[in-house]
Structure formats: structure tokens, C-alpha cells
Design a protein around this motif. Sequence first.
Motif, PDB file in Angstrom:
ATOM      1  N   PRO A   1       0.836  -1.219  -0.052  1.00 52.81           N
ATOM      2  CA  PRO A   1      -0.063   0.084   0.126  1.00 52.81           C
ATOM      3  C   PRO A   1       0.706   1.282  -0.088  1.00 52.81           C
ATOM      4  O   PRO A   1       1.837   1.249   0.780  1.00 52.81           O
ATOM      5  N   GLY A   2       0.374   2.236  -0.709  1.00 48.62           N
ATOM      6  CA  GLY A   2       1.118   3.544  -0.990  1.00 48.62           C
ATOM      7  C   GLY A   2       0.819   4.495   0.091  1.00 48.62           C
ATOM      8  O   GLY A   2      -0.073   4.254   0.914  1.00 48.62           O
ATOM      9  N   PRO A   3       1.225   5.840   0.310  1.00 51.37           N
ATOM     10  CA  PRO A   3       0.927   6.588   1.154  1.00 51.37           C
ATOM     11  C   PRO A   3      -0.558   7.152   1.035  1.00 51.37           C
ATOM     12  O   PRO A   3      -1.052   7.517   2.329  1.00 51.37           O
ATOM     13  N   VAL A   4      -1.267   7.141  -0.102  1.00 51.55           N
ATOM     14  CA  VAL A   4      -2.485   7.583  -0.224  1.00 51.55           C
ATOM     15  C   VAL A   4      -3.440   6.652   0.737  1.00 51.55           C
ATOM     16  O   VAL A   4      -4.240   6.959   1.340  1.00 51.55           O
TER      17      VAL A   4
ATOM     18  N   ALA B   1      -5.468   7.402   3.799  1.00 49.84           N
ATOM     19  CA  ALA B   1      -7.077   7.445   3.796  1.00 49.84           C
ATOM     20  C   ALA B   1      -7.486   6.598   4.961  1.00 49.84           C
ATOM     21  O   ALA B   1      -8.397   6.826   5.625  1.00 49.84           O
ATOM     22  N   VAL B   2      -6.760   5.521   5.433  1.00 51.63           N
ATOM     23  CA  VAL B   2      -7.157   4.690   6.398  1.00 51.63           C
ATOM     24  C   VAL B   2      -6.966   5.476   7.816  1.00 51.63           C
ATOM     25  O   VAL B   2      -8.083   4.974   8.384  1.00 51.63           O
ATOM     26  N   ARG B   3      -6.121   6.072   7.737  1.00 48.40           N
ATOM     27  CA  ARG B   3      -5.955   6.696   9.170  1.00 48.40           C
ATOM     28  C   ARG B   3      -7.034   7.837   9.415  1.00 48.40           C
ATOM     29  O   ARG B   3      -7.615   8.200  10.399  1.00 48.40           O
ATOM     30  N   VAL B   4      -7.543   8.351   8.184  1.00 48.42           N
ATOM     31  CA  VAL B   4      -8.805   9.388   8.312  1.00 48.42           C
ATOM     32  C   VAL B   4     -10.074   8.427   8.301  1.00 48.42           C
ATOM     33  O   VAL B   4     -10.841   8.949   9.334  1.00 48.42           O
ATOM     34  N   LEU B   5     -10.290   7.499   7.710  1.00 47.04           N
ATOM     35  CA  LEU B   5     -11.243   6.709   7.480  1.00 47.04           C
ATOM     36  C   LEU B   5     -11.757   5.943   8.531  1.00 47.04           C
ATOM     37  O   LEU B   5     -12.822   5.722   9.072  1.00 47.04           O
ATOM     38  N   VAL B   6     -10.830   5.307   9.139  1.00 43.01           N
ATOM     39  CA  VAL B   6     -10.963   4.188  10.122  1.00 43.01           C
ATOM     40  C   VAL B   6     -11.656   4.686  11.367  1.00 43.01           C
ATOM     41  O   VAL B   6     -12.806   4.260  11.831  1.00 43.01           O
TER      42      VAL B   6
ATOM     43  N   GLY C   1     -22.015  -3.577  13.295  1.00 47.14           N
ATOM     44  CA  GLY C   1     -21.101  -4.724  13.078  1.00 47.14           C
ATOM     45  C   GLY C   1     -20.593  -4.554  11.806  1.00 47.14           C
ATOM     46  O   GLY C   1     -19.296  -4.882  11.298  1.00 47.14           O
ATOM     47  N   ALA C   2     -21.427  -4.498  10.621  1.00 50.15           N
ATOM     48  CA  ALA C   2     -21.070  -4.430   9.104  1.00 50.15           C
ATOM     49  C   ALA C   2     -20.210  -3.156   8.865  1.00 50.15           C
ATOM     50  O   ALA C   2     -19.173  -3.428   8.050  1.00 50.15           O
ATOM     51  N   VAL C   3     -20.575  -2.116   9.479  1.00 53.64           N
ATOM     52  CA  VAL C   3     -19.865  -0.946   9.359  1.00 53.64           C
ATOM     53  C   VAL C   3     -18.297  -1.136   9.927  1.00 53.64           C
ATOM     54  O   VAL C   3     -17.412  -0.635   9.179  1.00 53.64           O
ATOM     55  N   LEU C   4     -18.451  -1.480  11.035  1.00 53.90           N
ATOM     56  CA  LEU C   4     -17.177  -1.934  11.772  1.00 53.90           C
ATOM     57  C   LEU C   4     -16.316  -2.754  11.185  1.00 53.90           C
ATOM     58  O   LEU C   4     -15.145  -2.794  10.912  1.00 53.90           O
ATOM     59  N   ALA C   5     -16.800  -3.888  10.372  1.00 56.82           N
ATOM     60  CA  ALA C   5     -16.165  -4.684   9.516  1.00 56.82           C
ATOM     61  C   ALA C   5     -15.342  -4.013   8.351  1.00 56.82           C
ATOM     62  O   ALA C   5     -14.279  -4.375   7.848  1.00 56.82           O
ATOM     63  N   GLY C   6     -16.195  -3.055   7.719  1.00 53.37           N
ATOM     64  CA  GLY C   6     -15.811  -2.216   6.634  1.00 53.37           C
ATOM     65  C   GLY C   6     -14.303  -1.564   6.971  1.00 53.37           C
ATOM     66  O   GLY C   6     -13.499  -1.833   6.244  1.00 53.37           O
ATOM     67  N   ALA C   7     -14.268  -1.020   8.510  1.00 56.91           N
ATOM     68  CA  ALA C   7     -13.142  -0.468   8.872  1.00 56.91           C
ATOM     69  C   ALA C   7     -12.021  -1.409   8.855  1.00 56.91           C
ATOM     70  O   ALA C   7     -10.867  -1.066   8.501  1.00 56.91           O
ATOM     71  N   GLY C   8     -12.471  -2.646   9.506  1.00 54.79           N
ATOM     72  CA  GLY C   8     -11.607  -3.543   9.608  1.00 54.79           C
ATOM     73  C   GLY C   8     -10.605  -4.324   8.295  1.00 54.79           C
ATOM     74  O   GLY C   8      -9.593  -4.344   8.416  1.00 54.79           O
ATOM     75  N   VAL C   9     -11.715  -4.362   7.418  1.00 56.52           N
ATOM     76  CA  VAL C   9     -10.959  -4.779   5.991  1.00 56.52           C
ATOM     77  C   VAL C   9     -10.065  -3.790   5.563  1.00 56.52           C
ATOM     78  O   VAL C   9      -9.067  -4.111   4.895  1.00 56.52           O
ATOM     79  N   LEU C  10     -10.492  -2.536   5.539  1.00 61.14           N
ATOM     80  CA  LEU C  10      -9.581  -1.508   5.121  1.00 61.14           C
ATOM     81  C   LEU C  10      -8.289  -1.338   5.764  1.00 61.14           C
ATOM     82  O   LEU C  10      -7.213  -1.196   5.202  1.00 61.14           O
ATOM     83  N   TRP C  11      -8.396  -1.379   7.053  1.00 63.50           N
ATOM     84  CA  TRP C  11      -7.115  -1.446   7.744  1.00 63.50           C
ATOM     85  C   TRP C  11      -6.115  -2.810   7.584  1.00 63.50           C
ATOM     86  O   TRP C  11      -5.039  -2.586   7.529  1.00 63.50           O
ATOM     87  N   LEU C  12      -6.924  -3.934   7.361  1.00 59.50           N
ATOM     88  CA  LEU C  12      -6.166  -5.174   7.062  1.00 59.50           C
ATOM     89  C   LEU C  12      -5.440  -4.851   5.489  1.00 59.50           C
ATOM     90  O   LEU C  12      -4.356  -5.063   5.471  1.00 59.50           O
ATOM     91  N   LEU C  13      -6.153  -4.199   4.778  1.00 64.71           N
ATOM     92  CA  LEU C  13      -5.754  -3.768   3.423  1.00 64.71           C
ATOM     93  C   LEU C  13      -4.111  -2.997   3.579  1.00 64.71           C
ATOM     94  O   LEU C  13      -3.388  -3.376   2.725  1.00 64.71           O
ATOM     95  N   ALA C  14      -4.437  -2.100   4.302  1.00 62.12           N
ATOM     96  CA  ALA C  14      -3.462  -1.004   4.325  1.00 62.12           C
ATOM     97  C   ALA C  14      -2.375  -1.655   5.336  1.00 62.12           C
ATOM     98  O   ALA C  14      -1.167  -1.241   4.895  1.00 62.12           O
ATOM     99  N   GLU C  15      -2.537  -2.214   6.551  1.00 57.15           N
ATOM    100  CA  GLU C  15      -1.567  -2.725   7.362  1.00 57.15           C
ATOM    101  C   GLU C  15      -0.826  -3.985   6.825  1.00 57.15           C
ATOM    102  O   GLU C  15       0.328  -4.443   7.104  1.00 57.15           O
ATOM    103  N   SER C  16      -1.654  -4.884   6.207  1.00 53.69           N
ATOM    104  CA  SER C  16      -1.121  -6.185   5.707  1.00 53.69           C
ATOM    105  C   SER C  16      -0.390  -6.782   6.674  1.00 53.69           C
ATOM    106  O   SER C  16       0.443  -7.585   6.357  1.00 53.69           O
ATOM    107  N   ARG C  17      -0.949  -7.036   7.982  1.00 54.47           N
ATOM    108  CA  ARG C  17      -0.354  -7.847   8.756  1.00 54.47           C
ATOM    109  C   ARG C  17      -1.354  -8.502   9.850  1.00 54.47           C
ATOM    110  O   ARG C  17      -2.138  -8.029   9.779  1.00 54.47           O
TER     111      ARG C  17
END
Lengths: 323, 104
Positions: A191-194, A198-203, A228-244
Motif C-alpha cells: 500500500p502506498g501513502p494514499v 486514507a485509512v488513518r482518516v477513514l477508520v 457490526g457490518a460498518v465496523l467490519a468495513g473499517a477492519g477490512v480497510l485496515w487489513l488491506l493497508a496494514e497487511s499484517r
Amino acid sequence: VEEAALALSVFDAVLGLTLVGFAAVLLNTGDRFEAIVLFIVFGLLMALTWGRLDAVDIAIAEAAIGAGLTGAMLLNAHSHLQSPRGGTAGRVAEGEGSDHRSGRARAALIPLALAVGAVPAWALHTASGDAGLREPVLRHLAESGVENPVTAVLMSFRAYDTLLEMAILLCGATAVWALRLPLSLPPRTGPGPVLQTAVRVLVPITVLVAGYLLWLGAHAPGGAFQAGAVLAGAGVLWLLAESRLPRRGGRLALRLGLSAGVLLFAAVGLTTVALGEPFLTYRGERAHALILTIEIAATLAIGLALVALFSGHSPDADRRESP
Amino acid sequence: VTPSLFYGLVAAATFGLGLHGVLAARHFLRKILALNVMGSSVFLAFVAVAARGPAGPDPVPQAMVLTGIVVTVAVTGVALGLARRRFADSGETSLPEDRGVKDG
């Protein structure tokens, strides 16, 4: 029944025919990726339909789960089913040329599909104008401790359903973990800086929205499922950006969070038994606080289970696979 | 025709399309997509019936659909996981039965 609000409009006709058209195209298009994208649009059209049919609770859940998370899961699986990896992959088995059966076989299935589809059509056409269970629910709404009738049904009148649903989500996450899928997270440098920014703002905003939906559910459309579903959206985004995957210390917390919904729900049910009431029966003053407590745990568990289903990996996966 | 009946008929048509899709597809993703379309059509039938009364919607079918949506996403997740496992093991994206291959 012929009220203005219930009259069939041009909007209905267009929406209904568009739904059928999208279903037909997404099931028969040649490209798999296109089919998934059309399915996501189909989900959003369904959300619009729920809004039209006075089912705003479902509209929120559909937009977040049906279109959003299911779409993300399908796209994720699509990329994994495509890129061949390892020695055996890439081998094309005999007769596996097409995604679909032969044209003749598909044509032969049409009468069957028509016949089966005609059954619910006939049943709905001949159904009585029974008002259903609206009246009894509204009559007992005050006892439930919440003002939104849908939340009252989910968390009080039919709490069994919701308890078992939490159990199904837990089973689903456990089953996916047990499959031991090959590790698939994108490389750490991906993941790049964008995306990171975005994750830092959106989560945080997404977590806030989830909390708001949870609180709102007591008296307006919203509640644990949507939150729960909206929370999961944040979780997926975080997973994609942090990738660990979570570190060792987080693994127990993750498991506790995943089972929090079932555990707390069952504990409340058993407590009501100890107090001399039937299982999962709570009324009056303490009901609202109890429902809110259960919903907080349920939101956390639903969110974590959906992220687990999306990623497909147990938190022990990196330990297993690391060379 | 009331909206309730109209959307009920839309649900029936979508159900038939989804069923055809499940049976006609070989690829795992196609089958799972079609299964989801079938599921959505069942939910639509429920909510259409719930919208029948003149006073307002019946909350019980609506609550059942909410539960159903969450159960469906769990089923989809497990099905996709099984498909990925199968692909990782054998490189196949469909079942031998669906390809007409005997003794797969």
C-alpha cells in the motif's frame, strides 16, 4: 389497501425490471470480474428496494453487508482463484473449458427454473391480505425496552434467532480458519501513502459511525448488525493497508472478541433463568441496558467475524507458514 | 397490482434466474454468485409480504431477513474459503461432477 403510499408507481416498475435485468445479466455474462461488479450494483439496487418497501433497517445492512462486504469477499476470492500458484495450479482439467454447462444443458434447465419460480409467484398472488404480526409486536413494544420494532424483535421477542445467528458467524469464522488457506495478504510494501493516509482518516470515522448506528438502533433504523457490518468495513480497510496479522498478544483478544457475542448473550440468557424467568426473557426497566450491552458485544463479534471471513486466515497463519 | 405483489413477482422471477444460475454454472464463483442472487430473492419475497398491510410494515419478517443477510454472508465466506482450498490443492475451479468427468 389502495392508499397513495402503497400505489404502484413508474419508479417501482423501473426498479423491479432493472433488478430482474441485472440478475439475468450478472448470471450469464462472459467475464467473472464483470459478474461480481454487477452483483455489487445488484446489491445496491436491492438496498434501494428495501428503502422503497419501508425496510430501512435492511437497507443499511444490505448496503454494508450484501453489496459491500460480500463484494469485497468475492473480489478477494476472484483474485485468488485466478493467479496460479505452485506446481499443480494452472493445469486445465479435462472438459473444463467453460464456466457454464453446455448450451443444450442450460436450455434444458430453463423449464425447471420457470416451474420452480412459478410456485412463489402463485403463492404470493393467492396469499391473503393478513396484516401479519405487526399489531402484536407494537402492542408489546413497551415491554421490550426499545422503541424500534425491528430491534425489539431481534433482541427481545426473537432473541433466540439472534443468539443462534451469532453462533453461526462464529462457526463460519472457525470453519474458514480450519481450512488453512495459503497465505495471501499483499506484501508489506504494497500500500502506498494514499491508502495509508486514507485509512488513518477513514477508520476512526467509520468506528464512530458504527457506534452511532448501534446507539440509534434502540429507537430508529440501525442496531448491532448494521454497526457490526460498518465496523467490519473499517477492519477490512485496515487489513488491506496494514497487511499484517495481529501480534501474539492480540490473538487471544481476537478470539475473545469473536466469541463475545455468543458468550455474553448466553450468559444473559442463563442469568434470566437463575432469576426465575424463562431463557432470554428480559422486560421492563433493565431490558434496555441489557439489550445495549448484548448489542455492544454482538457488534464487536459481528465485525470481527466478517473481517475473519474476508481475510480467510487464522491469526496463527504467519507462524505456521513462516520459513 | 399492489407494490407488495409486484415486488413478490420480481422476487419469483429473480429466484428462478438464480436457481438456473446455480444449476447451469460450473465455476465455483458463478455458483456462489447465483446462490446469493437466490438468497436476495427470498429476502425480497419476505419484505414484500411484510409491506402488505396498510398500517405499516410487519417487523417480524424484516428482522428475519436481517438475520438471513448475516447468515448468508457467513455461508458465502465459508463457500469461498472451500473454493480457494480446492483451487490451492488441485488447481480446479469446479467440481468433477459438474464437468461431467467420472471418477474425478
